[in-house]
Design a protein around this motif. Structure first.
Motif, PDB file in Angstrom:
ATOM      1  N   GLN A  61       1.040  -1.171  -0.116  1.00 44.50           N
ATOM      2  CA  GLN A  61       0.067  -0.058  -0.119  1.00 44.50           C
ATOM      3  C   GLN A  61       0.751   1.393  -0.063  1.00 44.50           C
ATOM      4  OE1 GLN A  61      -2.648   0.535   3.272  1.00 44.50           O
ATOM      5  NE2 GLN A  61      -3.938   2.067   2.508  1.00 44.50           N
ATOM      6  N   GLU A  88       0.387   4.227  -3.039  1.00 49.39           N
ATOM      7  CA  GLU A  88       0.255   5.633  -2.647  1.00 49.39           C
ATOM      8  C   GLU A  88       1.417   6.536  -2.637  1.00 49.39           C
ATOM      9  OE1 GLU A  88      -1.508   5.699   1.260  1.00 49.39           O
ATOM     10  OE2 GLU A  88      -3.267   4.655   0.576  1.00 49.39           O
ATOM     11  N   HIS A 130      -6.217   8.085  -3.155  1.00 48.42           N
ATOM     12  CA  HIS A 130      -6.058   7.461  -1.648  1.00 48.42           C
ATOM     13  C   HIS A 130      -7.242   6.833  -0.992  1.00 48.42           C
ATOM     14  CE1 HIS A 130      -2.032   9.200  -0.540  1.00 48.42           C
ATOM     15  NE2 HIS A 130      -2.541  10.450  -1.210  1.00 48.42           N
ATOM     16  N   SER A 158      -7.359   3.347  -2.710  1.00 50.15           N
ATOM     17  CA  SER A 158      -6.318   2.653  -2.054  1.00 50.15           C
ATOM     18  C   SER A 158      -6.376   1.797  -0.533  1.00 50.15           C
ATOM     19  CB  SER A 158      -5.038   3.227  -2.200  1.00 50.15           C
ATOM     20  OG  SER A 158      -3.955   2.405  -1.499  1.00 50.15           O
TER      21      SER A 158
END
Length: 844
Positions: free
Chosen positions: A217, A221, A241, A244
């Motif tokens: 992750q 990002e 964001h 995700s």
């Protein structure tokens, strides 16, 4: 128009050095590495994986790395590392010399003037006829240079002077890095121009679903992190964001970024709204602002409902949907209402019947029947409404959802015509009535997959076509555009007026639904017993649509392949598929893939007789579903079934019967016919092992009836094998009937059944023959045939690592050899039996 940035100046210098080298410092155009240099420049022009413009060192590093990546297949002679370093050293020296020469605004003006004169105006549409070298005006390099020149000409003198200072700082930072001395504090990263930044964010949003599980992750990002300091008000960064965090099931972060996205969307719309003069203009502006605000609120509520649905918060999802419908009805937004209806269908499909109270009930035989009847009615209504509004992605969703409902719940009460809107599903039925054909659900699934594939091709054509047909300008254009009118006539009505500007996103969603349709078709073929076709469709989802399929769907396809391969080739072959899944998605959080992995391990532990491991794995499966019963009821029932199977293998017959009865009651209450049939079959085995074949017979017959209603051919064959064993247990007078049933089912089992089912069927047929022939003389008639059956059952059991099943087949083979009078073969079979029942080495 966006202003030129220092990185654009550096890239223009590099392009000029490549296209039109005029000074001694420019790289040698006759070098074999010159083509690699041009290829690297093209990749840099098209780069979309960074939101901010690169520094000079990053720019040169990107170019050298890209050139090195293409060197193996572009340089047949294999240039040495020294020659490559010398060439790209010249590239760095050239760009450094040109940048350091830009002392004043006059030098910058001279640079862009030379770019215009030497690179653009010398290049024609036929470069072979031109005396100089350069880029075609319509090529990627030519377009980039023309865009930079257009941005430069739109800049004021003050902006050009400011750009000179930025170029100095840009070059000084690179020099400081090379000399190893600290440079001036770096300013906030300069974002790419608006269109480039928009493309970057769109690429991040499109690829995010495919990268979840394969990339951490934090790495997903990371490209978005630099936007936080440079431009925290960019709405799509918060949307990325949010997605995700949602894929990684981070509820707090997902909700926070969703709120920020719509907050910044409101700010952006407020800033973009222009003001007018006069009372009429003010009133119109107010109405427009109110309409925009309602659209933002309904989109926010719909997105919130989708987030809660994906996280399994069904009550919250329904509350958000109610708010969405209320606002959309006030705005008369039919498109939003259609999306809300589709999301409601998705929520009902994922929800366990009887666990939510916010859905109105319709008459039905049971809560489960009412639930699935209402789902079918809503799906028909959604399909009809989306066809009227020309929303192809929702049409595809409705068709596949109806086919899935028909596959899993074929025996629903008939839906009233008024509730269904008088619309018939495109996939052959699905209206809630009992199927007329034994495999009508298979026809429904195949029809839906075919229709969605056709819709996929149509949406791709419609999305690729411009808004108006291009104008012809000569004979050659007329030849190219011949038939374009038919293209526009056929695709103009595919999208409704509310979808203008969103054709590409709709086509992309349809493409993802096409990939998911192969998973539905694979599940259908697996249920029917055609394992090869099921594997083909799973592979199609992974291979043919691997570039667009979401990570969750790829994990589902890998789970289907692993379970199918384990059944057809044993657990060792399934380990290879699971190893591929681990390599592709090391951080996957897919419950489907985890459930497949645990089910394969549980079957293996039971066959090995490792009851402690089997109990641990069953407990892990029970921990996979959420703590509430509102979703994932299928996964919960499978875990309960495996707990009961573990108790049965441990000899705890009463506990196994109680666990299977409780799970079967839940399956019946929640309307899960496939799980109900499997649990009925398990109850029959429990009573058979308890020595009560008459008590087991009703359960086995019920399981057979349910399997035939679902057209689950291999499950029905498994029930036939169990019934044959029950007939034999009830006496030799029923052995002939058991043998006849097994002989009828054996060809289908050997062709499509799992290895475990093949071994069980062959052993059951051998036992039926041995029970039928009560004397050795009668057994000699079928002796050779029985030996073939038992030897094959023993081989298959060893492939499955089932030493207990192999020992049983070997024991029966010894009895047959004894009846045939083959003492030597009998003793060999007895020795094999003794070796198989020994615990030493049983786990190796």
């Amino acid at each position: 128009m966006e202003a030129v940035k220092a990185a654009d100046v550096a890239l223009c210098i590099l392009l000029r050095s490549y296209l039109c080298p005029t000074t001694e410092t420019d790289p040698d155009p006759h070098s074999p590495l010159h083509a690699l240099f041009g290829e690297a420049l093209l990749r840099e022009i098209r780069r979309r994986d960074e939101a901010a413009s690169p520094s000079l060192m990053e720019l040169l590093q990107h170019i050298q790395v890209a050139a090195a990546a293409g060197g193996d297949h572009m340089c047949p002679g294999g240039e040495s590392a020294g020659e490559a370093d010398a060439y790209f050293g010249a590239v760095k020296a050239a760009v450094g010399a040109h940048l350091s020469a830009l002392e004043t605004a006059d030098e910058l003006v001279s640079l862009f003037t030379s770019v215009a004169e030497q690179v653009i105006t010398q290049c024609t549409s036929t470069p072979a006829e031109a005396e100089g070298r350069g880029a075609d005006a319509s090529s990627a390099m030519g377009l980039y240079l023309r865009i930079c020149y257009a941005r430069y000409t739109a800049m004021t003198f003050e902006a050009i002077c400011k750009l000179v200072g930025e170029v100095h700082a840009y070059f000084d930072a690179a020099v400081a890095t090379l000399q190893g001395r600290p440079s001036a504090p770096a300013p906030a990263p300069r974002l790419r121009p608006g269109p480039d930044l928009e493309r970057f964010l769109n690429a991040q949003l499109a690829g995010l679903g495919r990268r979840v599980g394969s990339v951490a992750q934090a790495d997903i990002e990371a490209p978005l992190g630099e936007l936080a300091g440079a431009a925290p008000q960019v709405p799509k960064a918060h949307l990325a964001h949010h997605l995700s965090a949602l894929h990684h099931r981070d509820v707090a972060a997902s909700l926070d970024h969703l709120h920020r996205f719509f907050d910044h969307t409101a700010e952006a719309r407020g800033a973009a709204a222009g003001g007018g003069s006069g009372a009429a203009a003010g009133q119109q502006a107010g109405e427009a602002a109110a309409a925009r605000e309602r659209g933002r609120l309904q989109s926010a509520a719909l997105s919130l409902g989708s987030m809660h649905a994906q996280l399994g918060h069904m009550e919250q999802a329904l509350q958000a949907l109610n708010e969405t419908v209320r606002i959309a009805q006030q705005s008369s937004d039919d498109t939003c209402l259609a999306h809300a209806l589709a999301l409601l269908c998705q929520v009902l499909d994922a929800t366990t019947p009887g666990t939510i109270t916010s859905v109105s009930h319709v008459p039905g035989a049971s809560p489960a029947a009412r639930h699935y009847t209402q789902l079918g009615q809503l799906l028909h209504r959604c399909l009809r409404r989306c066809e009227e509004l020309h929303l192809p992605h929702l049409v595809a969703f409705s068709q596949l959802a109806l086919a899935r409902l028909e596959l899993l719940h074929p025996q629903r009460p008939a839906a009233s015509p008024g509730a269904a809107g008088g619309a018939e599903g495109p996939a052959g039925g699905g209206g809630g009535t009992a199927p007329d054909l034994p495999c009508s659900s298979s026809v429904a699934v195949a029809g839906a997959v075919r229709d969605v594939a056709h819709l996929h091709m149509a949406t791709r054509l419609a999305a690729a076509a411009p808004s108006v047909p291009p104008l012809s300008s000569g004979a050659s254009s007329a030849r190219v555009l011949r038939g374009v009118g038919d293209l526009f006539a056929s695709t103009a009505a595919l999208y409704g007026p509310d979808m203008q500007g969103m054709q590409a996103s709709s086509a992309a969603e349809v493409e993802q639904l096409v990939a998911g349709s192969h998973l539905l078709q694979a599940a259908c073929w697996e249920l029917r017993g055609s394992r090869h076709l099921a594997q083909a469709h799973s592979l199609a989802c992974l291979d043919a649509f691997g570039g667009v399929t979401r990570a969750e769907e790829q994990c589902t396809a890998l789970a289907q392949l692993a379970v199918s391969v384990a059944a057809a080739h044993g657990p060792r072959a399934a380990e290879q598929v699971l190893a591929v899944a681990d390599e592709r998605f090391p951080g996957a959080q897919s419950r489907v893939l985890a459930g497949a992995r645990l089910s394969i391990a549980h079957d293996r532990a039971l066959r090995r007789g490792d009851l402690h491991a089997a109990a641990d794995i069953a407990a892990q499966m029970a921990a996979l579903p959420p703590p509430t019963d509102s979703t994932d009821i299928g996964l919960r029932l499978e875990a309960e079934e495996r707990i009961a199977r573990t108790l049965l293998a441990a000899g705890c017959v009463e506990e196994a019967a109680a666990a299977a009865h409780a799970a079967c009651a839940v399956a019946s209450t929640t309307g899960q016919p496939l799980h109900s049939a499997r649990l009925q079959l398990l109850l029959a085995r429990v009573h058979q092992q308890a020595g009560a074949p008459m008590a087991a017979l009703p359960y086995a017959l019920t399981a057979t009836a349910h399997a035939r209603q679902l057209a689950a051919d291999m499950l029905a064959a498994e029930a036939v094998v169990l019934l044959a064993g029950l007939w034999c247990d009830m006496g030799a007078q029923h052995a002939q009937h058991a043998r006849r049933e097994l002989e009828g089912a054996l060809p289908s089992i050997l062709a499509h059944g799992s290895l475990e089912l093949q071994a069980a069927a062959q052993v059951a047929l051998a036992e039926a023959c041995m029970t039928q022939h009560v004397t050795p003389a009668g057994l000699r008639e079928d002796g050779e045939w029985l030996l073939v059956l038992l030897e094959e059952a023993e081989r298959v059991s060893l492939v499955l690592e089932d030493r207990r099943g192999a020992a049983h087949a070997t024991y029966l083979r010894a009895l047959v050899q004894d009846a045939l009078g083959n003492a030597e073969q009998r003793n060999a079979a007895a020795a094999s039996f003794g070796a198989l029942v020994q615990p030493a080495g049983a786990l190796e």
